[in-house]
Structures are given as structure tokens and as C-alpha cells.
Design an enzyme around this catalytic site. Structure first.
Site, PDB file in Angstrom:
ATOM      1  N   ARG A  20      17.559  -7.723 -17.016  1.00 24.67           N
ATOM      2  CA  ARG A  20      16.549  -6.686 -16.755  1.00 24.67           C
ATOM      3  C   ARG A  20      15.175  -7.090 -17.300  1.00 24.67           C
ATOM      4  O   ARG A  20      14.160  -6.511 -16.955  1.00 24.67           O
ATOM      5  CB  ARG A  20      17.007  -5.336 -17.327  1.00 24.67           C
ATOM      6  CG  ARG A  20      16.122  -4.176 -16.928  1.00 24.67           C
ATOM      7  CD  ARG A  20      16.804  -2.813 -16.938  1.00 24.67           C
ATOM      8  NE  ARG A  20      17.820  -2.649 -17.947  1.00 24.67           N
ATOM      9  CZ  ARG A  20      17.576  -2.527 -19.260  1.00 24.67           C
ATOM     10  NH1 ARG A  20      16.343  -2.547 -19.710  1.00 24.67           N
ATOM     11  NH2 ARG A  20      18.566  -2.393 -20.110  1.00 24.67           N
TER      12      ARG A  20
ATOM     13  N   TYR B 274       2.195   4.077   4.719  1.00 28.23           N
ATOM     14  CA  TYR B 274       3.632   4.079   5.000  1.00 28.23           C
ATOM     15  C   TYR B 274       4.194   5.455   4.631  1.00 28.23           C
ATOM     16  O   TYR B 274       3.810   6.034   3.607  1.00 28.23           O
ATOM     17  CB  TYR B 274       4.298   2.964   4.195  1.00 28.23           C
ATOM     18  CG  TYR B 274       5.800   3.023   4.228  1.00 28.23           C
ATOM     19  CD1 TYR B 274       6.485   2.830   5.415  1.00 28.23           C
ATOM     20  CD2 TYR B 274       6.524   3.297   3.077  1.00 28.23           C
ATOM     21  CE1 TYR B 274       7.861   2.899   5.452  1.00 28.23           C
ATOM     22  CE2 TYR B 274       7.903   3.363   3.104  1.00 28.23           C
ATOM     23  CZ  TYR B 274       8.564   3.163   4.295  1.00 28.23           C
ATOM     24  OH  TYR B 274       9.930   3.235   4.328  1.00 28.23           O
TER      25      TYR B 274
ATOM     26  N   ASP C 267      -2.017  -2.310   0.215  1.00 29.22           N
ATOM     27  CA  ASP C 267      -0.678  -2.649   0.684  1.00 29.22           C
ATOM     28  C   ASP C 267      -0.866  -3.687   1.789  1.00 29.22           C
ATOM     29  O   ASP C 267      -1.437  -3.390   2.842  1.00 29.22           O
ATOM     30  CB  ASP C 267       0.023  -1.386   1.197  1.00 29.22           C
ATOM     31  CG  ASP C 267       1.480  -1.640   1.584  1.00 29.22           C
ATOM     32  OD1 ASP C 267       1.770  -2.744   2.072  1.00 29.22           O
ATOM     33  OD2 ASP C 267       2.307  -0.735   1.409  1.00 29.22           O
TER      34      ASP C 267
ATOM     35  N   LYS D 249      10.075  -6.740   4.451  1.00 27.97           N
ATOM     36  CA  LYS D 249       9.544  -6.935   5.794  1.00 27.97           C
ATOM     37  C   LYS D 249       9.297  -8.435   6.049  1.00 27.97           C
ATOM     38  O   LYS D 249      10.245  -9.180   6.152  1.00 27.97           O
ATOM     39  CB  LYS D 249       8.296  -6.081   5.974  1.00 27.97           C
ATOM     40  CG  LYS D 249       8.434  -4.632   5.425  1.00 27.97           C
ATOM     41  CD  LYS D 249       9.428  -3.782   6.201  1.00 27.97           C
ATOM     42  CE  LYS D 249       9.772  -2.461   5.502  1.00 27.97           C
ATOM     43  NZ  LYS D 249       8.666  -1.605   5.130  1.00 27.97           N
TER      44      LYS D 249
HETATM   45  C1  LIG Z   1       8.458  -0.499   4.239  1.00 28.85           C
HETATM   46  C2  LIG Z   1       7.147  -0.324   3.609  1.00 28.85           C
HETATM   47  C3  LIG Z   1       7.022   0.076   2.271  1.00 28.85           C
HETATM   48  C4  LIG Z   1       8.229   0.424   1.437  1.00 28.85           C
HETATM   49  O1  LIG Z   1       9.000  -0.696   1.169  1.00 28.85           O
HETATM   50  P1  LIG Z   1      10.606  -0.663   0.921  1.00 28.85           P
HETATM   51  O2  LIG Z   1      10.910  -2.093   0.670  1.00 28.85           O
HETATM   52  O3  LIG Z   1      11.243  -0.069   2.120  1.00 28.85           O
HETATM   53  O4  LIG Z   1      10.821   0.187  -0.296  1.00 28.85           O
HETATM   54  C5  LIG Z   1       5.769   0.152   1.733  1.00 28.85           C
HETATM   55  N1  LIG Z   1       4.662  -0.114   2.470  1.00 28.85           N
HETATM   56  C6  LIG Z   1       4.737  -0.479   3.749  1.00 28.85           C
HETATM   57  C7  LIG Z   1       3.486  -0.768   4.511  1.00 28.85           C
HETATM   58  C8  LIG Z   1       5.972  -0.603   4.374  1.00 28.85           C
HETATM   59  O5  LIG Z   1       6.033  -0.948   5.664  1.00 28.85           O
END
Ligand SMILES: *Cc1c(COP(=O)(O)O)cnc(C)c1O
Length: 397
Positions: A69, A123, A188, A213
């Protein structure tokens, strides 16, 4: 690990070498996967000093790891590589994109800076996390022009996405960073990836990724990562240690491997996406196409008729939430990815009921167009007219 190279290297080179420079000296080629949760240590006095140091500073532990951790060598390689790709001092990985955002918000709240200024759309779950007050944060939603005026003495963060999920709306990150003054700007960068845009170069202090992603890229690993300066990274490591949202080492391994092909995947998928966006824009069945100026593998479009019929009409394309995989996915944001956002707030963010969001993969562009073309016709068909056979009949023996 040698983290500094004298000569700056291109993104394509960093993608396959960053975080792996010590491997040859170790007699290895692929990065080792270390699944240990704990590590032997015979000198508890020395360990006490190392743990004190971590508790006080949040600096990465020197020497062997102690407990999973706190630190993991495989995950650290992924962190090093992503920091290099984003051009930041450090990066800290988490179990998911949402765990990463949570850690950022907790780090700011712990300083007494609970107020967040944010621009829609974000998101869906990021919008929800801010808006629900689940973490005790308070949010002011604004447009870019109102940003400076929305900042208060207790504002700890400005949060934006560009291109945004799901409308692909783009923001001028450099101008926003100006308006933020001393408040850190979080961008982001999940949709653009460092291949198309490096927000730290235009003034974002914090760059967030859902690694689930494009960084992973194959739809089989979940993770999140924050690229930032070392000072903020230290706060994030302390929070990760205390709250436990760690990235699993196997996920770290897969994400590091994913980074090797990130530039190639993003460029190839973007070329196909741009062509599909062009054809959609010329198609009378499509009322509006959103495709970012910086490019990318995401295409959003609005259909004149029933968007649900398009979703149920695809055969090669998978009707599924998420994005960034090697295969093409399509989904209806108002029903799925942004369902948790209240209808009014969806509309403020430009997420219409007829909007579809497509994540373009590595398939051949003509095969994708054939599928999309047929699905769009399915969307136009009257319910009593003969149409595309239901999937069950097609796959039944
Ligand atoms: C999917 C997504 C998130 C969240 O990510 P997870 O890995 O599903 O927790 C945050 N920002 C954007 C732009 C996303 O597409």
C-alpha cells in the site's frame, strides 16, 4: 532508476523506454511484475526511520519496498513512464480514475480548501462526485469567461476536461490557467492523451487520467493516474497510503505495456475517427458532428431520429460504455455515461438526448462505416418496416 536523460527524447521513444532504463542492467527485457504485498526487512530501526520520513514528506521510499500500500516497483515504472510522457516531475497511480480524482480532492480539502470551480461538461461520475458533496467539497459551475470571478479564498482546485466527455468541447487551457492565478488547474487529459496534448506545458498543475481508457488501450485494465509536480505528488502518496486506493501491480504492468503502443494506437485510431467524422458530417441522417480540432479517436454526433435504434443497430461496433480500446464502442451518454448527472445539468453541459458518443478503434474504416451506415438506417426506420435482423437471429445456430 535513472529518471533524467540528458538529451530530450521524442514521445514515441519515451513510450517504449521510459520507466524501463534499468532493465538491461538487471539482465531483463520485459518489466518484472512484482506481486508481493510485503517484503522482508531485518533492521526494524532503519525501517522506523524510513517510515517516519515517508509519513513526514510523502517522498518515495528509498531502498526496498516495505508494504504494497506504500509502494510497488511495477507500479512505480508506470508512474515514471507516464510522468515522462506528460512532461511532469512525478505521477501517482490509483485503482481507477475516480480514485485518482478522489485523492486530489482530499488533498485539497485537507488544506482547508474545499471549494472547487468546474466547467461542464465533465465525465458523468466526476460531475457527480463534485456535485453530490460526497467528499464534503462545494462546487461552483462556471463557463470559462466566469472562471476568475468564481474563485474564492477557499478555492482549492479548478477542474476542466478538454476535449470534454462526452461532447468533445475544447477549452483554451493556457487561457484558463491564466484565470486560475495561484489556484491549481486540473485538466482531465483522458480523451487527448499526451500524444495529442500535454496540459502541464500550458499551465495545468494537475493532469488526470482514467488509465482505464487509452493508456491501457485494450479494455482489460482499470486504473487512474495523476501527473503533477513532486510537491503535490507527495501529498497524493500520503493520501493513497492512508486511504488505500492503490493500483494493483498487474494493472501497473499492463498499463506500462499499454503505454508502449499509445502513440501508434492514438494516431491510427484518430485517422479513422477523422474520416468517420467527415462522412457523418456529410450524412443527412446526422444533424450534428462534434470532432475536436486537436483530433483524437472520439467522435460524438447527434442523430435526427431515435438514438436508441442506432445503438441496437450496430453489429461490428460494440454498444458499450467506456472508451479507448482497440475496438470501436458506441454509447448513448444521456442513458449511460452521464445518466448520473441530472437532466438539467446535462443540458447545461450540451449533452442532448440525441447525442451518441463513439470511441473509434483499430478496425478498417470501411468496415466501420458499413456498420455505422446500416445502424443509422435502422435509426430511421419506422417500427413496422422491414429492418436489420435482430442480433439473436443472426447468431443462432
Ligand atoms: C472514465 C473517465 C473517468 C473515470 O475513470 P475510471 O477509471 O472509470 O474511474 C474520468 N474522466 C474521464 C474523462 C473518463 O472518461
Amino acid at each position: 532508476m535513472d529518471t533524467t536523460s540528458a538529451v530530450p527524447r521524442s514521445l514515441a521513444t519515451e513510450a517504449v523506454h521510459a520507466g524501463r532504463e534499468d532493465l538491461a542492467a538487471l539482465g531483463l527485457h520485459a518489466a518484472p511484475l512484482d506481486l508481493s504485498t510485503t517484503y522482508p526487512s531485518h533492521d526494524s530501526r532503519a525501517e522506523a526511520a524510513r517510515l517516519d520520513e515517508f509519513a513526514q514528506t510523502g517522498a518515495r521510499l528509498q531502498g526496498p519496498p516495505v508494504y504494497a500500500r506504500l509502494d510497488n516497483p511495477t507500479v512505480a515504472r508506470f508512474e515514471e513512464a507516464l510522468a515522462r510522457l506528460e512532461g511532469t516531475e512525478s505521477a501517482v497511480a490509483f485503482a481507477s480514475g475516480m480514485a485518482a480524482l478522489t485523492a486530489v480532492l482530499l488533498a485539497r480539502s485537507a488544506e482547508g480548501l474545499r471549494h472547487v470551480v468546474a466547467v461542464r461538461p465533465l465525465y458523468g461520475c466526476s460531475d457527480h462526485l463534485l456535485n453530490s458533496g460526497l467528499l464534503g467539497t462545494e462546487v461552483t459551475w462556471t463557463d470559462p469567461a466566469g472562471l476568475a470571478a468564481a474563485i474564492r479564498p477557499d478555492t482549492g482546485l479548478v477542474m476542466v476536461e478538454s476535449p470534454a466527455n462526452p461532447t468533445l468541447a475544447e477549452l483554451d487551457l493556457a487561457a484558463l490557467a491564466e484565470s486560475c492565478g495561484s489556484v491549481p488547474l486540473l485538466a482531465d487529459n483522458t480523451f487527448a492523451t499526451p500524444v495529442l496534448q500535454r496540459p502541464a506545458e500550458t499551465g495545468a498543475r494537475i493532469v488526470l487520467h482514467s488509465a482505464t481508457k487509452y493508456l491501457g488501450g485494450h479494455g482489460d485494465v482499470m486504473g487512474g493516474i495523476v501527473a503533477c509536480d513532486e510537491e503535490f505528488a507527495r501529498r497524493l502518496r500520503q493520501i493513497r497510503f492512508a486511504t488505500g486506493g492503490v493500483l494493483h501491480p498487474l494493472a501497473g504492468y499492463l498499463l506500462l505495456r499499454g503505454l508502449s503502443t499509445l502513440p501508434v494506437r492514438v494516431r491510427a485510431q484518430s485517422a479513422t475517427a477523422a474520416e468517420l467524422a467527415r462522412r457523418l458530417a456529410a450524412d443527412p441522417r446526422v444533424s450534428r458532428v462534434h470532432y475536436p480540432r486537436i483530433g483524437g479517436a472520439m467522435v460524438a454526433f447527434e442523430v435526427g431520429e431515435d438514438p436508441h435504434q442506432v445503438i441496437s443497430g450496430v453489429r461490428l461496433i460494440t454498444p458499450a460504455v467506456s472508451l479507448g480500446s482497440v475496438d470501436t464502442l458506441i454509447q448513448h451518454p444521456a442513458s449511460i455515461s452521464h445518466r448520473i448527472v441530472a437532466e438539467n445539468d446535462r443540458h447545461t453541459g450540451g449533452i442532448s438526448e440525441n447525442l451518441l458518443r463513439m470511441s473509434v478503434g483499430l478496425e478498417d474504416v470501411e468496415d466501420l462505416w458499413r456498420d455505422l451506415d446500416a445502424a443509422l438506417s435502422a435509426g430511421r426506420r419506422r417500427p413496422d418496416a422491414p429492418g436489420r435482423e435482430p442480433l439473436a437471429e443472426r447468431v443462432a445456430p
